[in-house]
Motif scaffolding. Structure first.
Motif, PDB file in Angstrom:
ATOM      1  N   ILE A 170      35.361  57.976 -50.003  1.00 41.76           N
ATOM      2  CA  ILE A 170      36.172  57.100 -50.858  1.00 41.76           C
ATOM      3  C   ILE A 170      36.839  56.050 -49.988  1.00 41.76           C
ATOM      4  CG2 ILE A 170      38.146  57.006 -52.423  1.00 41.76           C
ATOM      5  CD1 ILE A 170      37.530  59.904 -53.165  1.00 41.76           C
ATOM      6  N   PRO A 197      39.515  53.535 -48.522  1.00 45.00           N
ATOM      7  CA  PRO A 197      40.961  53.758 -48.381  1.00 45.00           C
ATOM      8  C   PRO A 197      41.763  53.203 -49.552  1.00 45.00           C
ATOM      9  CG  PRO A 197      40.041  52.971 -46.315  1.00 45.00           C
ATOM     10  CD  PRO A 197      38.933  52.961 -47.310  1.00 45.00           C
ATOM     11  N   ARG A 213      42.056  55.609 -52.364  1.00 52.46           N
ATOM     12  CA  ARG A 213      42.592  56.948 -52.130  1.00 52.46           C
ATOM     13  C   ARG A 213      43.995  57.047 -52.705  1.00 52.46           C
ATOM     14  NH1 ARG A 213      40.698  57.120 -45.847  1.00 52.46           N
ATOM     15  NH2 ARG A 213      38.570  56.505 -46.350  1.00 52.46           N
ATOM     16  N   ASP A 215      45.985  59.402 -46.347  1.00 55.85           N
ATOM     17  CA  ASP A 215      44.817  60.291 -46.351  1.00 55.85           C
ATOM     18  C   ASP A 215      43.719  59.725 -45.446  1.00 55.85           C
ATOM     19  OD1 ASP A 215      42.631  61.814 -46.849  1.00 55.85           O
ATOM     20  OD2 ASP A 215      42.603  61.480 -49.029  1.00 55.85           O
ATOM     21  N   TYR A 221      38.269  61.089 -43.848  1.00 62.31           N
ATOM     22  CA  TYR A 221      36.876  60.666 -43.651  1.00 62.31           C
ATOM     23  C   TYR A 221      36.624  60.094 -42.262  1.00 62.31           C
ATOM     24  CZ  TYR A 221      36.914  61.169 -48.696  1.00 62.31           C
ATOM     25  OH  TYR A 221      37.035  61.665 -49.954  1.00 62.31           O
TER      26      TYR A 221
END
Ligand SMILES: Cc1cc2nc3c(=O)[nH]c(=O)nc-3n(C[C@H](O)[C@H](O)[C@H](O)COP(=O)(O)OP(=O)(O)OC[C@H]3O[C@@H](n4cnc5c(N)ncnc54)[C@H](O)[C@@H]3O)c2cc1C
Ligand SMILES: Cc1cc2nc3c(=O)[nH]c(=O)nc-3n(C[C@H](O)[C@H](O)[C@H](O)COP(=O)(O)OP(=O)(O)OC[C@H]3O[C@@H](n4cnc5c(N)ncnc54)[C@H](O)[C@@H]3O)c2cc1C
Lengths: 697, 553
Positions: free
Chosen positions: A284, A286, A289, A294, A297
């Motif tokens: 996903i 950024p 997100r 987060d 990845y």
């Protein structure tokens, strides 16, 4: 009078890999434990050059061996001098170290130019002969990229040379057959896929060669324009041992038991093919997100963990905006016991956290390959993968379809998942010619600027990809088995393509990413990626791209093309293959047909016969039945390998099989470590028994 | 190019004997062109031994090159440690083991022949590693050591009684013996002096013996050694000890009274890095037609005493090689002058048969013979016809022949009277008259080996870890002189023992015809040409670069 520049490379002897060669703790291969040898295909290239010189009757033609490597690589030059080389050139320089294929091809190309002016009196009448690939790199990119740098024809995958009326003709391997070709100009590069006529060292030549001075050049001497790490367009992120195969490797004692396994296996429903598109993407961006901190990845597990720790810390400190992190906060973070990184790293990470813009933009492209109005399976697999990548990146899958009157195939591509089809049609593009195809592909590439281009690692893709990538100045990773979008936030890169591939004959794995390039390119192994179920309802757009091409854009004359005989249906549920262990054609046919027959009749499935390359060469089966790297990659429910040793080139072609059964007399046959069930025994005995047992129900 | 086919000194075989010659000679005469050839693809690949090495010879070789040689990393890496614990065991049945070094020590005290069987103070080493080191020393001195060249024929001028050179093996013939693409006819190498250091049962050596009319007082006898390198656990290795060697007699090849009664024994040496070498050496005069030396190895490995050190270990390397055991009387000599060699040709090391069978040691003599040959050449390069004479004299002076004399009847006595009486009798070796013992191939009978393991020995794995291969398309290098005998006589009577005893599984019965079906598995041990009961097999030199790839044998 033709001359020959033979490229030779020193490689670790992977045939001597034993358990002792691996670090027991990390599982990594210790290279220094392996003796160094000349790359086998380069030894064949030497023999090939010698053969060309012999059949041309030109005793004055020079054979010059050229290698790039550390000073120790002189050994392979001595090897060459002892066999047929008259002169040897060692290209060695610290600056050349750490090079990828681009930074190898470039200095080698410049070295050949220097050889031409200084050692061949400026004559253009020469051939560069090299092994198609080396066992340590396995990329097959260097010769094609040299051809591109020098702008000369490339005859890939040659197996034989003929000489008639002052001209060489080459036999080369193409998917499912072979071709007779002549390069349209000289010099030309010929890469050798297989030439098993040995060339022996002579006592006198060896002594002379050992006493001779080698010509030694450095990077500056040859005026290379891309060298070493800085000239490279890819970088290795990490190297790791290959995962243990998930194959069961179970020994079966009796044919009865084996028959039962076959019957139950075919009765089971197979896993539904991955439908990719319907699932949520596994990366996903950024921006999308939920949590700005987060960073799950990242390209390596360590970086991911570091970011997790940092995120926790920031939460503890109640910081939500990265801009709020001041020097004091940093000190607090670094003071924590659980934090193992330094200030510089922390700064890099904080900078990374502030980023959300992907490093690359544009579509995800697939280069289509086709024969006789049918799209190659590898292309469909790539579209499946491209779809997954494009979904992650929120962009479109584009497929480039090049040829003469090929429009009719666009529908299949769209049904397979292509969002756009870029169509380039021209009569000059009727047959695959490395030059005309790369010209066409570069043109459409330059116009639309995709961010990723995927090619099949097929005989065609492995020539086209290095030429295109070199021409447009992009990095290329060969023969990938894993492609994922990941971040490398610390390096300031978001949403880049991590390209994972086996190296050193499958003994190690490497994850690589592209650098200093506008686009990321990779060839992917056929049979590894999953295609999507074809869906006629999928919508797509066709974009016709026109380009001026003339006969002068061709580099090869195709004299004839030989396809294997007969029809083969490798989409069958069951494939039964025989190898050299079948001893002769009669046994091959008798045993295979009896087993095929009883499975087909008794279990009501489609069954096809396959063969190893060796079996084909022995005349047991037609070329079209060949399974493997230079044959077809198959993915049936059940694959039965009889009298097959399990060479990597063969096993590549069956990676996608659900269940592999092996029958071999040799209790140590390598295939037993790469199959699900096996029986140690003579095919002559086991196969008829098995056929009978299945027939009896 | 032609000039490169001429050399002053040609040494055939890069074993301890050949390399010792090259090193000593080049050190004395740096300008002399000295070429060593070896049929192996790489250094050490065809050298297999135990081994414990007597320290005298290697010091004599290396001292003149570098007085501090014992301090070099190479020497330390090869000469692993000195024997401190010298176990000589007598194995009885599958479980019992009795130390008998006391008997040997007493024998030594009384200067009895088999008292020589002690090893304290010897170096423990692998001969593949030893030759790797010696090769490096030779090259650093400027010797040309060329791997991948096999000699096939000696060019002997019968009128002048002098050798003019050797012919190398043809390369690139197909199975039918016809030249194929890439064919390279064996080149002729012209040499002023030829040193034959081919190891045991050398092809060139035997051809030379015939051509030059050398004779032996007694037939040469042989043993076969089969050996595995086994990686064990830290604990097992520690328990065994880094400076200990084990020699074992008795089970599974000899038991007093009830048999079997074969000559030989088992060995265990620590090889560093948690590897233990385990081997079995067996006299080829055994009589059981279904016997495979590897069966004895299996039994030996299964004995309680041995098993404790290797149980669960992984075999990382394996190999097989013959040892010449005939001793002093089996050394080929010129009948008139008694020279070991003739004119400008010298026979060294195992090619001459310089193994002391009381000790099962030959490396020190191989090295000594190399030094002797080098000194002879240095003295008389311009008059090469006198070389064999000077060489034999130097061997005498070095004490090699004297040592051989102390052991001279050992093996024959044992062969004649059996282990129990023979061993003690061999004490008298020096005084006993010369026996005439039959060659090994004549001793086979239809009797069976009592201790044959129920599971067939896994020869495939054995050859796989020996890493042996040959070019598949080359002509079969194992010639069967009369196939009818194999099919119609041997198969029925003995069950074609070559199929059983060949450690590499080269021989197979194909539709009722025993034949060398898998010549590419061959380990170059040559057992077949010495143990075929009809003397019907000839081992010829295959294309170079084939054969095993020993690294730590
Ligand atoms: C660039 C390149 C591309 C290649 N591409 C391909 C490719 O696409 N496909 C491919 O297959 N190979 C390919 N190869 C060749 C590959 O490396 C191997 O040489 C080949 O696969 C070996 O075939 P095989 O297993 O039939 O023969 P072998 O390796 O000779 O194995 C024969 C096996 O049969 C067993 N056997 C013998 N007798 C019996 C019996 N009576 N009953 C049962 N078992 C028996 C033996 O134990 C042995 O394991 C390629 C090589 C190169 C260099
Ligand atoms: C199992 C076993 C255990 C032993 N244990 C001990 C021990 O503990 N201590 C000890 O001192 N001795 C021991 N020996 C004996 C010792 O190994 C030998 O005496 C010694 O290696 C002989 O050295 P060499 O140089 O004469 O021959 P080799 O070491 O046999 O070397 C001969 C070389 O010549 C090459 N060659 C042969 N023919 C040709 C040709 N036609 N053309 C080109 N090259 C050719 C071969 O490839 C080989 O490399 C043992 C032997 C065996 C088999």
């Amino acid at each position: 009078m033709s001359h020959y520049i033979v490229l030779v490379k020193q490689v670790p002897d992977v045939s001597q890999i034993t358990d002792n060669a691996f670090d027991p703790k990390t599982g990594n291969l210790i290279r220094t434990r392996l003796p160094s040898v000349i790359n086998e295909l380069d030894a064949q290239a030497l023999a090939f050059a010698h053969h060309m010189k012999t059949i041309s009757g030109d005793t004055d033609g020079k054979v010059i061996a050229l290698t790039m490597g550390p000073p120790m690589a002189a050994e392979v030059l001595r090897y060459s001098l002892g066999r047929c080389a008259d002169t040897a050139v060692l290209l060695t320089d610290r600056a050349l170290g750490g090079a990828d294929t681009v930074a190898t091809a470039n200095p080698l190309a410049h070295a050949t130019q220097k050889i031409c002016t200084e050692l061949l009196g400026g004559s253009n009448d020469y051939y560069i002969i090299s092994g198609m690939q080396s066992v340590d790199g396995d990329t097959a990119q260097v010769p094609a990229q040299m051809a591109e740098e020098l702008n000369i024809p490339c005859v890939p995958y040659a197996t034989e040379a003929h000489y008639k009326n002052g001209q060489f003709t080459f036999t080369r391997i193409i998917s499912g057959g072979s071709q007779q070709v002549q390069p349209l100009s000289k010099p030309a590069i010929v890469t050798i896929a297989k030439y098993e006529h040995p060339l022996f060292a002579s006592f006198a030549r060896t002594r002379k060669g050992n006493q001779m001075d080698l010509i030694q050049w450095g990077a500056d001497d040859v005026k290379a324009t891309a060298v070493g790490v800085t000239g490279s367009k890819t970088r290795v992120i990490r190297v790791f041992p290959p995962g243990k195969t998930t194959r069961k490797c179970q020994q079966v004692e009796s044919t009865k038991e084996l028959a039962k396994i076959i019957v139950t296996n075919l009765a089971q429903n197979s896993d539904p093919k991955d439908t990719g598109a319907e699932q949520s993407p596994d990366y996903i961006l950024p921006k999308k997100r939920a949590d700005k901190l987060d960073r799950r990845y990242e390209g390596t597990v360590k970086e991911m963990n570091d970011f997790n720790l940092l995120a926790e810390k920031l939460k503890e400190l109640n910081i939500t905006d990265i801009a709020e992190v001041n020097e004091k906060a940093k000190e607090k973070i670094l003071a924590d016991k659980s934090i193992s990184f330094h200030k510089k790293t922390l700064d890099d990470m904080l900078n990374g956290l502030a980023l959300s813009k992907p490093e690359y933009s544009g579509e995800v492209w697939v280069m289509a390959e086709h024969a006789e109005n049918n799209i190659n399976d590898a292309t469909f697999e790539l579209i499946g993968k491209a779809r997954e990548l494009a979904d992650s990146l929120c962009t479109v899958v584009g497929v480039v379809l090049v040829g003469d009157q090929v429009k009719s195939m666009a529908g299949d591509l769209i049904a397979a998942g292509a969002g756009k089809v870029y169509l380039i049609e021209d009569s000059v593009l009727k047959n695959f010619d490395p030059h005309s195809y790369r010209t066409a592909v570069c043109d459409v590439f330059n116009k639309y600027q995709p961010q990723i281009v995927l090619y099949g690692a097929t005989p065609q893709g492995r020539v086209l990809a290095p030429m295109v990538s070199y021409r447009v100045g992009c990095g290329l990773t060969a023969d990938c088995t894993g492609l994922d979008i990941r971040d490398s936030s610390r390096k300031g890169q978001i949403a880049i393509l991590m390209q994972t591939r086996p190296a050193l004959g499958g003994n190690i794995m490497a994850t690589i990413c592209t650098k200093d390039s506008s686009c990321q390119m990779a060839t992917a192994r056929p049979g590894v990626m999953k295609r999507l179920e074809a869906d006629a309802n999928r919508k797509g757009q066709m974009i016709e791209h026109s380009i001026e091409l003339t006969e002068s854009d061709l580099s090869l004359t195709i004299i004839s093309t030989e396809k294997g005989q007969g029809n083969v249906n490798f989409d069958s549920g069951v494939i039964i293959s025989g190898g050299k262990g079948m001893q002769n054609q009669e046994t091959f046919n008798r045993l295979l047909s009896s087993l095929c027959g009883s499975i087909r009749n008794q279990l009501d499935v489609t069954v096809e016969q396959g063969a190893t390359r060796t079996a084909v060469e022995q005349g047991f089966a037609e070329r079209i039945h060949q399974v493997g790297q230079t044959g077809t990659a198959v993915g049936p429910k059940l694959y039965v390998a009889i009298g097959i040793s399990g060479a990597i080139q063969h096993m590549i072609g069956v990676a996608n099989t659900e269940c592999i059964i092996a029958i071999n007399t040799d209790p140590n046959a390598p295939i037993f470590k790469q199959c699900d069930y096996y029986i140690v025994g003579n095919a002559e005995q086991v196969v008829p028994e098995l056929a009978e047992t299945i027939k009896a129900g | 190019m032609q000039e490169y086919n001429n050399v002053s000194v040609l040494i055939v075989g890069a074993g301890p004997a050949g390399l010792a010659t090259a090193i000593t000679l080049k050190n004395q005469q740096p300008d002399l062109d000295i070429v060593v050839i070896d049929k192996a693809a790489g250094v050490g690949n065809h050298n297999l031994s135990g081994a414990v090495l007597e320290p005298g010879a290697i010091a004599k070789l290396m001292d003149p090159i570098d007085p501090d040689w014992t301090e070099s990393d190479d020497a330390k890496g090869v000469l692993l440690s000195k024997v401190n614990k010298d176990d000589i065991m007598f194995l009885l049945g599958k479980k019992l083991a009795f130390p008998i070094e006391i008997v040997i020590k007493m024998a030594k005290a009384f200067k009895l022949g088999f008292g020589q069987m002690t090893h304290s103070g010897d170096y423990i080493c692998s001969v593949s590693k030893l030759t790797t080191w010696l090769n490096k020393v030779a090259i650093s001195l400027g010797v040309e050591v060329l791997y991948g060249f096999a000699a096939e024929e000696i060019l002997w001028d019968a009128e002048e009684h002098i050798a003019t050179g050797v012919k190398l093996v043809d390369q690139g013939l197909n199975k039918e013996g016809n030249p194929e693409r890439g064919y390279l006819a064996g080149e002729v190498v012209n040499a002023k002096t030829i040193v034959i250091a081919e190891g045991c049962d050398g092809l060139l050596a035997e051809k030379f013996v015939k051509r030059a009319g050398l004779t032996r007082q007694a037939a040469q006898l042989y043993s076969i050694g089969v050996k595995e390198l086994i990686k064990v656990t830290d604990e097992q290795y520690k328990k065994f000890g880094e400076d200990r060697v084990v020699h074992a007699m008795g089970y599974p090849i000899w038991t007093p009274a009830i048999g079997p009664g074969m000559f030989g024994g088992g060995i265990m040496y620590p090889m560093g890095d948690n590897h233990i070498a385990v081997g079995m050496i067996i006299g080829l005069d055994y009589k059981f037609c279904d016997f495979n030396p590897q069966d004895a190895l299996t039994r030996f490995k299964g004995h309680k005493f041995v098993k404790q050190f290797i149980d669960g270990g992984i075999v990382t390397e394996a190999g097989a090689k013959m040892i010449p055991e005939g001793g002093l009387y089996a050394i080929p000599r010129c009948p008139k002058t008694e020279t070991i060699g003739r004119s400008n040709v010298m026979l060294l090391g195992d090619s001459a048969g310089l193994v002391n069978m009381c000790k099962i040691k030959g490396m020190h003599n191989a090295i000594e013979s190399g030094i002797a040959a080098a000194n002879a050449i240095a003295e008389s390069i311009d008059e090469p016809k006198g070389l064999a004479r000077i060489y034999t004299l130097k061997l005498e002076q070095a004490g090699v022949l004297k040592e051989m004399a102390t052991a001279k009847n050992f093996r024959q006595t044992v062969a004649k009277f059996g282990n129990l009486q023979g061993m003690p009798l061999s004490v008298l070796g020096g005084w006993l008259p010369k026996f005439n013992i039959e060659p090994d191939y004549k001793t086979l009978t239809t009797s069976k080996y009592r201790l044959k393991p129920s599971v067939k020995f896994d020869k495939d794995t054995f050859t796989a870890v020996a890493a042996t291969e040959h070019r598949e398309e080359e002509p079969c290098h194992l010639l069967i002189e009369n196939e009818t005998i194999c099919r119609e006589t041997c198969l029925g009577k003995f069950g074609a023992p070559c199929i059983t005893f060949c450690p590499a599984g080269v021989y197979e019965s194909v539709q009722g015809q025993p034949k060398a079906a898998n010549p590419s598995n061959c380990l170059h041990c040559k057992t077949c040409q010495r143990k075929c009961p009809y003397d019907n097999i000839r081992w010829t030199v295959p294309e170079p670069n084939g054969g095993p790839k020993y690294k730590t044998m």
